[in-house]
Design a protein around this motif. Structure first.
Motif, PDB file in Angstrom:
ATOM      1  N   VAL A  70       0.857  -1.183   0.000  1.00 57.92           N
ATOM      2  CA  VAL A  70       0.000   0.000   0.000  1.00 57.92           C
ATOM      3  C   VAL A  70       0.896   1.235   0.000  1.00 57.92           C
ATOM      4  CG1 VAL A  70      -1.896  -1.152   1.216  1.00 57.92           C
ATOM      5  CG2 VAL A  70      -0.203   0.102   2.524  1.00 57.92           C
ATOM      6  N   PRO A  71       0.412   2.338  -0.569  1.00 55.55           N
ATOM      7  CA  PRO A  71       1.221   3.558  -0.496  1.00 55.55           C
ATOM      8  C   PRO A  71       1.427   3.970   0.962  1.00 55.55           C
ATOM      9  CG  PRO A  71      -0.908   3.986  -1.540  1.00 55.55           C
ATOM     10  CD  PRO A  71      -0.834   2.528  -1.278  1.00 55.55           C
ATOM     11  N   SER A  72       0.382   3.902   1.758  1.00 57.51           N
ATOM     12  CA  SER A  72       0.429   4.101   3.205  1.00 57.51           C
ATOM     13  C   SER A  72      -0.934   3.724   3.750  1.00 57.51           C
ATOM     14  CB  SER A  72       0.758   5.549   3.577  1.00 57.51           C
ATOM     15  OG  SER A  72      -0.354   6.375   3.330  1.00 57.51           O
ATOM     16  N   LEU A  73      -0.980   3.376   5.012  1.00 57.07           N
ATOM     17  CA  LEU A  73      -2.282   3.081   5.616  1.00 57.07           C
ATOM     18  C   LEU A  73      -3.142   4.327   5.674  1.00 57.07           C
ATOM     19  CD1 LEU A  73      -1.313   0.535   8.390  1.00 57.07           C
ATOM     20  CD2 LEU A  73      -2.655   0.100   6.328  1.00 57.07           C
ATOM     21  N   VAL A  74      -2.516   5.485   5.766  1.00 54.89           N
ATOM     22  CA  VAL A  74      -3.270   6.737   5.776  1.00 54.89           C
ATOM     23  C   VAL A  74      -3.980   6.937   4.436  1.00 54.89           C
ATOM     24  CG1 VAL A  74      -3.076   9.257   5.926  1.00 54.89           C
ATOM     25  CG2 VAL A  74      -1.805   7.809   7.512  1.00 54.89           C
ATOM     26  N   GLN A  75      -3.360   6.499   3.334  1.00 57.66           N
ATOM     27  CA  GLN A  75      -3.997   6.614   2.020  1.00 57.66           C
ATOM     28  C   GLN A  75      -5.227   5.710   1.948  1.00 57.66           C
ATOM     29  OE1 GLN A  75      -4.280   4.341  -0.760  1.00 57.66           O
ATOM     30  NE2 GLN A  75      -5.087   5.911  -2.104  1.00 57.66           N
ATOM     31  N   ILE A  76      -5.171   4.574   2.626  1.00 56.26           N
ATOM     32  CA  ILE A  76      -6.308   3.649   2.637  1.00 56.26           C
ATOM     33  C   ILE A  76      -7.421   4.202   3.525  1.00 56.26           C
ATOM     34  CG2 ILE A  76      -7.056   1.295   3.206  1.00 56.26           C
ATOM     35  CD1 ILE A  76      -5.122   1.524   0.780  1.00 56.26           C
ATOM     36  N   THR A  77      -7.068   4.624   4.730  1.00 55.82           N
ATOM     37  CA  THR A  77      -8.028   5.220   5.658  1.00 55.82           C
ATOM     38  C   THR A  77      -7.273   6.089   6.663  1.00 55.82           C
ATOM     39  OG1 THR A  77      -9.736   4.838   7.334  1.00 55.82           O
ATOM     40  CG2 THR A  77      -8.021   3.166   7.159  1.00 55.82           C
ATOM     41  N   GLU A  78      -7.848   7.227   6.981  1.00 55.63           N
ATOM     42  CA  GLU A  78      -7.207   8.128   7.944  1.00 55.63           C
ATOM     43  C   GLU A  78      -7.538   7.758   9.383  1.00 55.63           C
ATOM     44  OE1 GLU A  78      -8.271  12.040   6.688  1.00 55.63           O
ATOM     45  OE2 GLU A  78      -7.197  11.840   4.800  1.00 55.63           O
ATOM     46  N   HIS A  79      -8.515   6.909   9.582  1.00 54.15           N
ATOM     47  CA  HIS A  79      -8.949   6.536  10.924  1.00 54.15           C
ATOM     48  C   HIS A  79      -7.998   5.483  11.509  1.00 54.15           C
ATOM     49  CE1 HIS A  79     -11.383   5.022  14.202  1.00 54.15           C
ATOM     50  NE2 HIS A  79     -12.121   6.121  14.081  1.00 54.15           N
TER      51      HIS A  79
END
Length: 111
Positions: A70-79
């Protein structure tokens, strides 16, 4: 010669994601895979405000894929709680290693 392990990318498409940003994200995932000896064969795109990693997990299990980038978990969801749930679903339920383009997470029975 040993074949490289298969990896999939996982990207969340938001309404404000433009084509240039998507190209940069995809390129980063591809370069990460290459740099870590993985063969990126598919990128799973999830659209909309909500996410459902369970669909991805089912496909990972069915296709016996053990690496997800994944690019980052923040890109997937900010929660933060949802980040944990996504990470745990991929690593524990699917038995895959989860890579952020800057880190590695999870436990897996990597073959």
């Amino acid at each position: 010669m040993t074949e490289k392990p298969i990896a999939w990318g996982y990207v969340r498409l938001r309404d404000d994601t433009d084509d240039q940003e998507l190209i940069l994200i995809e390129d980063g995932i591809f370069k990460f895979a290459e740099a870590h000896g993985l063969r990126l064969t598919h990128t799973y795109y999830e659209e909309g405000p909500g996410i459902s990693p369970s669909r991805l997990v089912r496909r990972l299990i069915r296709e016996d894929v053990r690496h997800v980038i994944v690019p980052s978990l923040v890109q997937i969801t900010e929660h933060p709680l949802m980040q944990l749930l996504v990470s745990e679903a991929i690593t524990l339920d699917a038995g895959a290693l989860l890579y952020e383009t800057s880190e590695v997470h999870g436990r897996a029975d990597v073959r």
